[in-house]
Scaffold this motif. Structure first.
Motif, PDB file in Angstrom:
ATOM      1  N   GLY A 129     -33.694 -16.836  -8.747  1.00  0.00           N
ATOM      2  CA  GLY A 129     -33.971 -18.135  -8.141  1.00  0.00           C
ATOM      3  C   GLY A 129     -35.449 -18.350  -7.893  1.00  0.00           C
ATOM      4  N   LEU A 130     -36.246 -17.722  -8.722  1.00  0.00           N
ATOM      5  CA  LEU A 130     -37.693 -17.800  -8.541  1.00  0.00           C
ATOM      6  C   LEU A 130     -38.276 -18.620  -9.682  1.00  0.00           C
ATOM      7  N   TRP A 131     -38.897 -19.723  -9.351  1.00  0.00           N
ATOM      8  CA  TRP A 131     -39.444 -20.597 -10.380  1.00  0.00           C
ATOM      9  C   TRP A 131     -40.916 -20.296 -10.575  1.00  0.00           C
ATOM     10  N   LEU A 132     -41.237 -19.774 -11.798  1.00  0.00           N
ATOM     11  CA  LEU A 132     -42.643 -19.473 -12.091  1.00  0.00           C
ATOM     12  C   LEU A 132     -43.235 -20.648 -12.845  1.00  0.00           C
ATOM     13  N   PRO A 133     -44.134 -21.389 -12.236  1.00  0.00           N
ATOM     14  CA  PRO A 133     -44.682 -22.561 -12.917  1.00  0.00           C
ATOM     15  C   PRO A 133     -45.606 -22.140 -14.054  1.00  0.00           C
ATOM     16  N   ILE A 134     -45.556 -22.883 -15.162  1.00  0.00           N
ATOM     17  CA  ILE A 134     -46.493 -22.633 -16.260  1.00  0.00           C
ATOM     18  C   ILE A 134     -47.616 -23.651 -16.145  1.00  0.00           C
ATOM     19  N   ASP A 135     -48.690 -23.232 -15.549  1.00  0.00           N
ATOM     20  CA  ASP A 135     -49.835 -24.110 -15.321  1.00  0.00           C
ATOM     21  C   ASP A 135     -51.011 -23.588 -16.119  1.00  0.00           C
ATOM     22  N   PRO A 136     -52.006 -24.450 -16.371  1.00  0.00           N
ATOM     23  CA  PRO A 136     -53.241 -23.917 -16.962  1.00  0.00           C
ATOM     24  C   PRO A 136     -53.875 -22.918 -15.994  1.00  0.00           C
ATOM     25  N   PRO A 137     -54.677 -21.979 -16.532  1.00  0.00           N
ATOM     26  CA  PRO A 137     -55.254 -20.945 -15.665  1.00  0.00           C
ATOM     27  C   PRO A 137     -56.019 -21.562 -14.499  1.00  0.00           C
ATOM     28  N   THR A 138     -55.845 -20.995 -13.340  1.00  0.00           N
ATOM     29  CA  THR A 138     -56.568 -21.490 -12.177  1.00  0.00           C
ATOM     30  C   THR A 138     -58.004 -20.966 -12.201  1.00  0.00           C
ATOM     31  N   LEU A 139     -58.817 -21.525 -11.360  1.00  0.00           N
ATOM     32  CA  LEU A 139     -60.215 -21.108 -11.275  1.00  0.00           C
ATOM     33  C   LEU A 139     -60.292 -19.624 -10.945  1.00  0.00           C
ATOM     34  N   ARG A 140     -59.399 -19.212 -10.058  1.00  0.00           N
ATOM     35  CA  ARG A 140     -59.357 -17.811  -9.643  1.00  0.00           C
ATOM     36  C   ARG A 140     -59.079 -16.888 -10.828  1.00  0.00           C
ATOM     37  N   GLU A 141     -58.143 -17.333 -11.700  1.00  0.00           N
ATOM     38  CA  GLU A 141     -57.802 -16.513 -12.869  1.00  0.00           C
ATOM     39  C   GLU A 141     -58.975 -16.448 -13.844  1.00  0.00           C
ATOM     40  N   VAL A 142     -59.687 -17.576 -13.995  1.00  0.00           N
ATOM     41  CA  VAL A 142     -60.860 -17.582 -14.864  1.00  0.00           C
ATOM     42  C   VAL A 142     -61.885 -16.591 -14.331  1.00  0.00           C
ATOM     43  N   TRP A 143     -62.047 -16.567 -13.012  1.00  0.00           N
ATOM     44  CA  TRP A 143     -62.969 -15.614 -12.409  1.00  0.00           C
ATOM     45  C   TRP A 143     -62.530 -14.184 -12.663  1.00  0.00           C
ATOM     46  N   VAL A 144     -61.214 -13.954 -12.587  1.00  0.00           N
ATOM     47  CA  VAL A 144     -60.698 -12.604 -12.856  1.00  0.00           C
ATOM     48  C   VAL A 144     -61.080 -12.194 -14.272  1.00  0.00           C
ATOM     49  N   LEU A 145     -60.865 -13.105 -15.237  1.00  0.00           N
ATOM     50  CA  LEU A 145     -61.175 -12.790 -16.634  1.00  0.00           C
ATOM     51  C   LEU A 145     -62.659 -12.511 -16.806  1.00  0.00           C
ATOM     52  N   LEU A 146     -63.489 -13.363 -16.204  1.00  0.00           N
ATOM     53  CA  LEU A 146     -64.935 -13.177 -16.325  1.00  0.00           C
ATOM     54  C   LEU A 146     -65.360 -11.851 -15.718  1.00  0.00           C
ATOM     55  N   SER A 147     -64.737 -11.490 -14.578  1.00  0.00           N
ATOM     56  CA  SER A 147     -65.174 -10.239 -13.954  1.00  0.00           C
ATOM     57  C   SER A 147     -64.684  -9.033 -14.750  1.00  0.00           C
ATOM     58  N   VAL A 148     -63.542  -9.172 -15.445  1.00  0.00           N
ATOM     59  CA  VAL A 148     -63.117  -8.061 -16.318  1.00  0.00           C
ATOM     60  C   VAL A 148     -64.136  -7.875 -17.430  1.00  0.00           C
ATOM     61  N   ILE A 149     -64.606  -8.989 -17.993  1.00  0.00           N
ATOM     62  CA  ILE A 149     -65.602  -8.896 -19.066  1.00  0.00           C
ATOM     63  C   ILE A 149     -66.901  -8.288 -18.525  1.00  0.00           C
ATOM     64  N   ALA A 150     -67.299  -8.722 -17.355  1.00  0.00           N
ATOM     65  CA  ALA A 150     -68.515  -8.172 -16.741  1.00  0.00           C
ATOM     66  C   ALA A 150     -68.340  -6.684 -16.481  1.00  0.00           C
ATOM     67  N   ALA A 151     -67.155  -6.308 -16.008  1.00  0.00           N
ATOM     68  CA  ALA A 151     -66.895  -4.893 -15.724  1.00  0.00           C
ATOM     69  C   ALA A 151     -66.982  -4.081 -17.003  1.00  0.00           C
ATOM     70  N   SER A 152     -66.479  -4.664 -18.116  1.00  0.00           N
ATOM     71  CA  SER A 152     -66.523  -3.926 -19.380  1.00  0.00           C
ATOM     72  C   SER A 152     -67.974  -3.721 -19.810  1.00  0.00           C
ATOM     73  N   ALA A 153     -68.810  -4.725 -19.577  1.00  0.00           N
ATOM     74  CA  ALA A 153     -70.223  -4.592 -19.940  1.00  0.00           C
ATOM     75  C   ALA A 153     -70.856  -3.451 -19.155  1.00  0.00           C
ATOM     76  N   ILE A 154     -70.496  -3.378 -17.866  1.00  0.00           N
ATOM     77  CA  ILE A 154     -71.063  -2.324 -17.022  1.00  0.00           C
ATOM     78  C   ILE A 154     -70.560  -0.951 -17.472  1.00  0.00           C
ATOM     79  N   VAL A 155     -69.246  -0.899 -17.729  1.00  0.00           N
ATOM     80  CA  VAL A 155     -68.652   0.377 -18.150  1.00  0.00           C
ATOM     81  C   VAL A 155     -69.271   0.853 -19.465  1.00  0.00           C
ATOM     82  N   SER A 156     -69.495  -0.103 -20.365  1.00  0.00           N
ATOM     83  CA  SER A 156     -70.011   0.292 -21.678  1.00  0.00           C
ATOM     84  C   SER A 156     -71.466   0.750 -21.605  1.00  0.00           C
ATOM     85  N   LEU A 157     -72.119   0.491 -20.493  1.00  0.00           N
ATOM     86  CA  LEU A 157     -73.497   0.951 -20.336  1.00  0.00           C
ATOM     87  C   LEU A 157     -73.576   2.473 -20.418  1.00  0.00           C
ATOM     88  N   VAL A 158     -72.499   3.153 -19.990  1.00  0.00           N
ATOM     89  CA  VAL A 158     -72.528   4.616 -19.986  1.00  0.00           C
ATOM     90  C   VAL A 158     -72.693   5.165 -21.400  1.00  0.00           C
TER      91      VAL A 158
END
Lengths: 416, 200
Positions: free
Chosen positions: A369-398
């Motif tokens: 009975g749980l309705w999961l809405p299919i919405d375009p990505p929220t601003l928060r999710e975009v930030w999550v994606l951007l920070s994952v990419i930023a984190a990968s850049a930092i990690v790859s520095l090693v």
């Protein structure tokens, strides 16, 4: 230029890069999926009841009262006597009051006794009313109105007879008083979908022959005799209350909570939901932490593959150096490659998420009975994606710094 | 900084006349008060319940002149809501009605006993009274306010100077109802502000 180089280099190692991207994509999809389920669950819980000012029941905890009265989870510690119910109903602050009586079941669904006022007063999703999809709300003693999920799961149509079981998991059925489906409700996404609604009197009627909890053997009262009985309930499970003016809510709440004749509890649904969410919030944080860990694991996996590729790309690096590329360019190339991989992974992950949502949405809805809405990505999710990419850049520095140092030395030395 | 909840003790009166009386005592936690706020149109109703120890520092019946003066001063302070719960000036709120009083749980019991058992008045003697007060002498301040605001939407942040006025108060459990529904908050001494932007 360097972007084309990075892209070409990734294409040259398509298989290992593809695997790394897949790992990142899955981890990102998982992380965003958890986020979706979390916000979906929260919204769906908060949408379950609106327009009710107070829920009144036996004195227990506010969360427990909310869970059994609205979500049909768990059981009441005690009932609310009819006398107290009448007392509350008679108070001048009370605009309307709707009793509910739980305790019987039909297959896996709960049966709820209430008055027809329930259909007018129960509101969900900021003020939406219940709508009857087929038929009409109950008019006869043995009429029932069933939720959309009940109808869909058990394949009921209007006028089908149904038999209500005594208690919640018992084998004895009230087969002497069959009910008739008089109406099927529109789907709401609330626990009403999984409820069989009968009149308060009907709950009394099915228990006429069950004086001591077990069926009195030999005799069963005929339906027409029951119809003539005075089916006055002794107690109800809980009641939903609306007050005349919002300013009176707290006064009424306090006087119910301090009611001397019976230990009662009145809660504001929003406040109880808030409390519930504080409890659930801990599990929620744990879930986010775990899915965050998965993203980190995927990024570390990527770092490992870059490290192992360094050796085989030593020659390539030396050629770049010989062509005049500075060590800085080598470093930049590796970081760019990592960021590109993660960016592709993130976009792929987002696609996985939406494909997954399309598949899972109806299943989760019917199962929980749980309705999961299919919405375009929220601003928060975009930030999550951007920070994952930023984190990968930092990690790859090693590995990139290692390549930087190697390329300095390799450039100097003649032997390869 | 939380004080332990004091599980209030039910006092059983010895007289058999009270054997059928329902007994119940509210939970009573020192340092923690309840504040209920209701927004309706231009009106804001506020109700405060705070333990005596939070407001004046003691909960026995005030008998010395100092104690009486302390209670009187506290009631006077409680009667000025906008000095305790500061609303933004933009909301332009004014007090329509304000009342504050000290009530003890014994008073409840006594009142109730008299209601139901008027005929047993003689049995309910003075000695019983004294025992009540010694064993469960919790007192509570109760205040009710009604405000009207020209711009109620601007009342989205409340600053609790209440904690400065009453140094023994540690926390207020706040319930709010508005058009947006009901919600609960906790306001603590360390951060005496309540953000209500989600409630409009």
């Amino acid at each position: 230029m360097i972007l084309r180089l990075a892209f070409g280099s990734l294409m040259a190692r398509a298989l290992t890069v593809g695997m790394t991207i897949l790992a990142i994509a899955l981890s990102v999809a998982l992380f965003l999926g958890v986020e979706k389920v979390r916000t979906g669950a929260k919204a769906s819980f908060a949408d379950t009841i609106s327009g009710t000012d107070l829920i009144v029941g036996a004195r227990s905890g506010s969360v427990q009262l909310l869970l059994y009265s609205v979500f049909r989870i768990g059981n009441a510690t005690n009932n609310l006597t009819w006398e107290s119910y009448q007392d509350i109903a008679a108070r001048p602050e009370v605009d309307w009051i709707v009793p509910i009586s739980l305790g019987d079941s039909h297959h896996q669904f709960r049966v709820m006794g209430t008055t027809t006022a329930f259909f007018d007063r129960y509101k969900y999703r900021s003020g939406q009313s219940l709508e009857v999809r087929d038929g009409a709300i109950m008019s006869d003693l043995f009429d029932t109105v069933i939720g959309a999920d009940v109808a869909a799961t058990l394949g009921y149509e209007i006028n089908d007879p149904i038999v209500v079981a005594h208690g919640l998991a018992s084998f004895t059925e009230h087969d002497d008083q069959p009910f008739r489906v008089s109406g099927i409700l529109e789907k709401t996404g609330t626990p009403v979908d999984r409820t069989v609604i009968v009149s308060l009197k009907a709950i009394e009627a099915i228990h006429v022959d069950w004086k001591s909890g077990a069926k009195t053997s030999g005799k069963s009262t005929a339906a027409h005799v029951i119809r003539e009985m005075e089916l006055q309930p002794q107690a109800v499970t809980a009641a939903f209350v609306g007050v005349k003016g919002r300013l009176q809510v707290f006064g009424l709440q306090r006087s119910i909570n301090e009611y001397k004749q019976e230990p009662l509890l009145a809660v504001l649904p929003g406040v109880a939901l808030q409390e519930l969410w504080q409890i659930v919030g801990i599990a929620e944080t744990a879930l986010i932490a775990v899915s965050g860990m998965v993203v980190i694991t995927a990024l570390i996996g990527m770092m490992a593959t870059i490290f192992s590729s360094l050796n085989e790309r030593r020659r390539e690096m030396a050629i770049f150096r010989a062509m005049g590329a500075r060590p800085r360019v080598i470093l930049g190339l590796l970081v760019l490659e990592a960021s590109l991989m993660t960016a592709i992974g993130a976009i792929l992950g987002l696609m996985f998420l939406y494909i997954g949502l399309f598949i899972v949405q109806p299943l989760v809805d019917s199962a929980f009975g749980l309705w999961l809405p299919i919405d375009p990505p929220t601003l928060r999710e975009v930030w999550v994606l951007l920070s994952v990419i930023a984190a990968s850049a930092i990690v790859s520095l090693v590995p990139a710094l290692r390549a930087y140092r190697l390329s300095l030395a390799d450039g100097m030395m003649v032997k390869i | 900084m939380k004080t332990l909840p004091l599980a209030a003790v039910v006092v059983v009166t010895a007289t058999s006349a009270f054997a059928e009386e329902a007994r119940q005592v509210d939970a009573h936690e020192h340092g923690v008060g309840q504040l209920d706020i209701a927004f309706d149109g231009n009106q804001i109703a506020i109700e405060l319940h705070a333990p005596g120890s939070d407001i004046v520092g003691f909960e026995y019946a005030a008998e010395s002149s100092d104690d009486r003066a302390a209670v009187d001063a506290a009631v006077a302070k409680l009667a000025v809501p906008l000095d305790l719960f500061v609303l933004p000036a933009a909301a332009a709120c004014s007090v329509v009605q304000a009342s504050a009083e000290l009530e003890s749980e014994d008073a409840h019991e006594e009142e109730h006993a008299n209601d139901d058992h008027a005929e047993h008045d003689e049995e309910h003697n003075e000695a019983d009274h004294a025992k009540h007060e010694e064993e469960s002498g919790h007192t509570e301040f109760h205040a009710e306010y009604l405000l009207t605001c020209a711009q109620p939407d601007a009342a989205s942040e409340i600053t609790f100077t209440y904690f400065e006025t009453f140094p023994n108060a540690l926390e207020l459990e706040v319930q709010v109802v508005s058009d947006a529904g009901a919600n609960a908050f906790e306001v603590e001494r360390d951060n005496p502000k309540l953000d209500l932007r989600g409630m409009f």
